[in-house]
Design a protein around this motif. Structure first.
Motif, PDB file in Angstrom:
ATOM      1  N   SER A 115       0.828  -1.205   0.000  1.00 49.85           N
ATOM      2  CA  SER A 115       0.000   0.000   0.000  1.00 49.85           C
ATOM      3  C   SER A 115       0.868   1.263   0.000  1.00 49.85           C
ATOM      4  CB  SER A 115      -0.911  -0.015   1.220  1.00 49.85           C
ATOM      5  OG  SER A 115      -1.593   1.199   1.351  1.00 49.85           O
ATOM      6  N   LEU A 116       1.921   1.252   0.810  1.00 50.48           N
ATOM      7  CA  LEU A 116       2.813   2.417   0.863  1.00 50.48           C
ATOM      8  C   LEU A 116       3.566   2.605  -0.449  1.00 50.48           C
ATOM      9  CD1 LEU A 116       4.207   2.066   4.484  1.00 50.48           C
ATOM     10  CD2 LEU A 116       2.560   3.737   3.641  1.00 50.48           C
ATOM     11  N   LYS A 117       3.954   1.505  -1.103  1.00 51.77           N
ATOM     12  CA  LYS A 117       4.630   1.613  -2.399  1.00 51.77           C
ATOM     13  C   LYS A 117       3.701   2.224  -3.445  1.00 51.77           C
ATOM     14  CE  LYS A 117       8.134  -2.007  -2.201  1.00 51.77           C
ATOM     15  NZ  LYS A 117       8.571  -3.312  -2.732  1.00 51.77           N
ATOM     16  N   LYS A 118       2.429   1.840  -3.409  1.00 53.06           N
ATOM     17  CA  LYS A 118       1.459   2.403  -4.346  1.00 53.06           C
ATOM     18  C   LYS A 118       1.299   3.900  -4.114  1.00 53.06           C
ATOM     19  CE  LYS A 118      -3.321   1.906  -5.805  1.00 53.06           C
ATOM     20  NZ  LYS A 118      -4.607   1.264  -5.518  1.00 53.06           N
ATOM     21  N   ASP A 119       1.155   4.296  -2.845  1.00 52.47           N
ATOM     22  CA  ASP A 119       1.043   5.720  -2.516  1.00 52.47           C
ATOM     23  C   ASP A 119       2.299   6.473  -2.932  1.00 52.47           C
ATOM     24  OD1 ASP A 119      -1.445   5.256  -1.473  1.00 52.47           O
ATOM     25  OD2 ASP A 119      -0.770   5.258   0.626  1.00 52.47           O
ATOM     26  N   PHE A 120       3.459   5.878  -2.664  1.00 50.88           N
ATOM     27  CA  PHE A 120       4.716   6.512  -3.038  1.00 50.88           C
ATOM     28  C   PHE A 120       4.806   6.688  -4.549  1.00 50.88           C
ATOM     29  CE2 PHE A 120       9.189   6.040  -4.353  1.00 50.88           C
ATOM     30  CZ  PHE A 120       9.698   7.189  -3.784  1.00 50.88           C
ATOM     31  N   GLY A 121       4.388   5.673  -5.286  1.00 51.78           N
ATOM     32  CA  GLY A 121       4.414   5.771  -6.749  1.00 51.78           C
ATOM     33  C   GLY A 121       3.532   6.887  -7.257  1.00 51.78           C
ATOM     34  N   ASN A 122       2.328   7.013  -6.678  1.00 52.58           N
ATOM     35  CA  ASN A 122       1.421   8.084  -7.105  1.00 52.58           C
ATOM     36  C   ASN A 122       1.976   9.460  -6.768  1.00 52.58           C
ATOM     37  OD1 ASN A 122      -0.414   6.260  -8.117  1.00 52.58           O
ATOM     38  ND2 ASN A 122      -1.620   6.192  -6.239  1.00 52.58           N
ATOM     39  N   ILE A 123       2.528   9.594  -5.583  1.00 52.18           N
ATOM     40  CA  ILE A 123       3.076  10.885  -5.174  1.00 52.18           C
ATOM     41  C   ILE A 123       4.304  11.229  -6.007  1.00 52.18           C
ATOM     42  CG2 ILE A 123       4.212  12.073  -3.257  1.00 52.18           C
ATOM     43  CD1 ILE A 123       2.279  10.549  -1.402  1.00 52.18           C
ATOM     44  N   LYS A 124       5.146  10.252  -6.290  1.00 53.67           N
ATOM     45  CA  LYS A 124       6.329  10.493  -7.103  1.00 53.67           C
ATOM     46  C   LYS A 124       5.934  10.887  -8.519  1.00 53.67           C
ATOM     47  CE  LYS A 124      10.813   8.334  -8.087  1.00 53.67           C
ATOM     48  NZ  LYS A 124      11.138   9.144  -9.161  1.00 53.67           N
ATOM     49  N   LEU A 125       4.909  10.227  -9.067  1.00 57.28           N
ATOM     50  CA  LEU A 125       4.413  10.588 -10.395  1.00 57.28           C
ATOM     51  C   LEU A 125       3.932  12.031 -10.413  1.00 57.28           C
ATOM     52  CD1 LEU A 125       3.454   9.748 -13.284  1.00 57.28           C
ATOM     53  CD2 LEU A 125       1.258   9.267 -12.203  1.00 57.28           C
ATOM     54  N   GLU A 126       3.163  12.405  -9.413  1.00 60.68           N
ATOM     55  CA  GLU A 126       2.663  13.779  -9.342  1.00 60.68           C
ATOM     56  C   GLU A 126       3.810  14.770  -9.224  1.00 60.68           C
ATOM     57  OE1 GLU A 126      -0.051  16.556  -6.430  1.00 60.68           O
ATOM     58  OE2 GLU A 126      -0.277  14.402  -6.340  1.00 60.68           O
ATOM     59  N   TYR A 127       4.767  14.453  -8.386  1.00 61.80           N
ATOM     60  CA  TYR A 127       5.886  15.376  -8.185  1.00 61.80           C
ATOM     61  C   TYR A 127       6.742  15.489  -9.433  1.00 61.80           C
ATOM     62  CZ  TYR A 127      10.156  17.417  -6.403  1.00 61.80           C
ATOM     63  OH  TYR A 127      11.240  18.223  -6.221  1.00 61.80           O
ATOM     64  N   LEU A 146       3.807  16.160 -12.972  1.00 58.62           N
ATOM     65  CA  LEU A 146       2.754  17.163 -12.971  1.00 58.62           C
ATOM     66  C   LEU A 146       3.193  18.495 -12.395  1.00 58.62           C
ATOM     67  CD1 LEU A 146      -0.255  14.939 -11.908  1.00 58.62           C
ATOM     68  CD2 LEU A 146       0.520  15.527 -14.194  1.00 58.62           C
ATOM     69  N   SER A 147       4.223  18.504 -11.564  1.00 55.67           N
ATOM     70  CA  SER A 147       4.594  19.759 -10.932  1.00 55.67           C
ATOM     71  C   SER A 147       5.759  20.463 -11.625  1.00 55.67           C
ATOM     72  CB  SER A 147       4.946  19.519  -9.462  1.00 55.67           C
ATOM     73  OG  SER A 147       6.068  18.672  -9.372  1.00 55.67           O
ATOM     74  N   SER A 148       6.356  19.846 -12.611  1.00 57.45           N
ATOM     75  CA  SER A 148       7.468  20.528 -13.288  1.00 57.45           C
ATOM     76  C   SER A 148       6.904  21.606 -14.218  1.00 57.45           C
ATOM     77  CB  SER A 148       8.312  19.528 -14.075  1.00 57.45           C
ATOM     78  OG  SER A 148       7.599  19.059 -15.180  1.00 57.45           O
ATOM     79  N   ALA A 149       7.616  22.679 -14.324  1.00 57.29           N
ATOM     80  CA  ALA A 149       7.145  23.813 -15.131  1.00 57.29           C
ATOM     81  C   ALA A 149       7.004  23.433 -16.601  1.00 57.29           C
ATOM     82  CB  ALA A 149       8.107  24.984 -14.985  1.00 57.29           C
ATOM     83  N   GLU A 150       7.934  22.624 -17.093  1.00 54.64           N
ATOM     84  CA  GLU A 150       7.870  22.222 -18.501  1.00 54.64           C
ATOM     85  C   GLU A 150       6.607  21.416 -18.776  1.00 54.64           C
ATOM     86  OE1 GLU A 150      10.598  21.375 -16.570  1.00 54.64           O
ATOM     87  OE2 GLU A 150      11.848  23.063 -17.177  1.00 54.64           O
ATOM     88  N   LYS A 151       6.286  20.490 -17.874  1.00 53.60           N
ATOM     89  CA  LYS A 151       5.095  19.672 -18.071  1.00 53.60           C
ATOM     90  C   LYS A 151       3.825  20.523 -17.980  1.00 53.60           C
ATOM     91  CE  LYS A 151       6.374  15.514 -18.871  1.00 53.60           C
ATOM     92  NZ  LYS A 151       5.994  14.820 -20.095  1.00 53.60           N
ATOM     93  N   LEU A 152       3.805  21.467 -17.034  1.00 53.27           N
ATOM     94  CA  LEU A 152       2.631  22.327 -16.916  1.00 53.27           C
ATOM     95  C   LEU A 152       2.421  23.154 -18.173  1.00 53.27           C
ATOM     96  CD1 LEU A 152       2.908  23.503 -13.214  1.00 53.27           C
ATOM     97  CD2 LEU A 152       1.278  21.886 -14.174  1.00 53.27           C
ATOM     98  N   LEU A 153       3.500  23.676 -18.725  1.00 50.77           N
ATOM     99  CA  LEU A 153       3.380  24.432 -19.976  1.00 50.77           C
ATOM    100  C   LEU A 153       2.943  23.526 -21.123  1.00 50.77           C
ATOM    101  CD1 LEU A 153       6.466  26.798 -19.698  1.00 50.77           C
ATOM    102  CD2 LEU A 153       4.052  27.402 -19.509  1.00 50.77           C
ATOM    103  N   GLU A 154       3.464  22.314 -21.144  1.00 54.66           N
ATOM    104  CA  GLU A 154       3.067  21.349 -22.180  1.00 54.66           C
ATOM    105  C   GLU A 154       1.581  21.018 -22.056  1.00 54.66           C
ATOM    106  OE1 GLU A 154       3.935  16.702 -22.955  1.00 54.66           O
ATOM    107  OE2 GLU A 154       5.696  17.953 -22.566  1.00 54.66           O
TER     108      GLU A 154
END
Length: 101
Positions: free
Chosen positions: A40-52, A55-63
């Motif tokens: 369960s913690l690995k799944k949460d970590f994977g989701n949070i890492k994906l978001e970080y 989704l949070s990088s400026a290049e991706k947001l501009l894209e």
């Protein structure tokens, strides 16, 4: 005398086997619970890492802006942001207060 010794040895071995089996069953149950928690913690970590990472990088947001919103989004100065409060049937517009000020 040999019969009593043999029967008591067999009884002791059966009892010892039952105790060992019971303790290993408890350990297996604890290991299973810990593995489920880790999964369960690995799944949460994977989701949070994906978001970080993505989704949070400026290049991706501009894209994403260029891909999905085209010209719908415009830049605003942070000082132009206001808050609106509704008090009884009146609206009140205030300056936005930043938490670190």
């Amino acid at each position: 005398m040999n019969k009593i010794l043999t029967v008591s040895l067999i009884f002791f071995l059966i009892l010892f086997t039952a105790i060992v089996k019971n303790s290993t069953k408890k350990l297996d149950d604890e290991i299973f619970v810990l593995n489920e928690n880790i999964r369960s913690l690995k799944k949460d970590f994977g989701n949070i890492k994906l978001e970080y990472d993505y989704l949070s990088s400026a290049e991706k947001l501009l894209e994403f802006q260029n891909s999905y919103f085209d010209n719908e989004l415009i830049k605003k100065d942070i000082l132009e942001i206001r808050t609106i409060k509704k008090d009884s049937n009146k609206f009140q517009v205030n300056e936005f207060s930043f938490t670190n000020e």
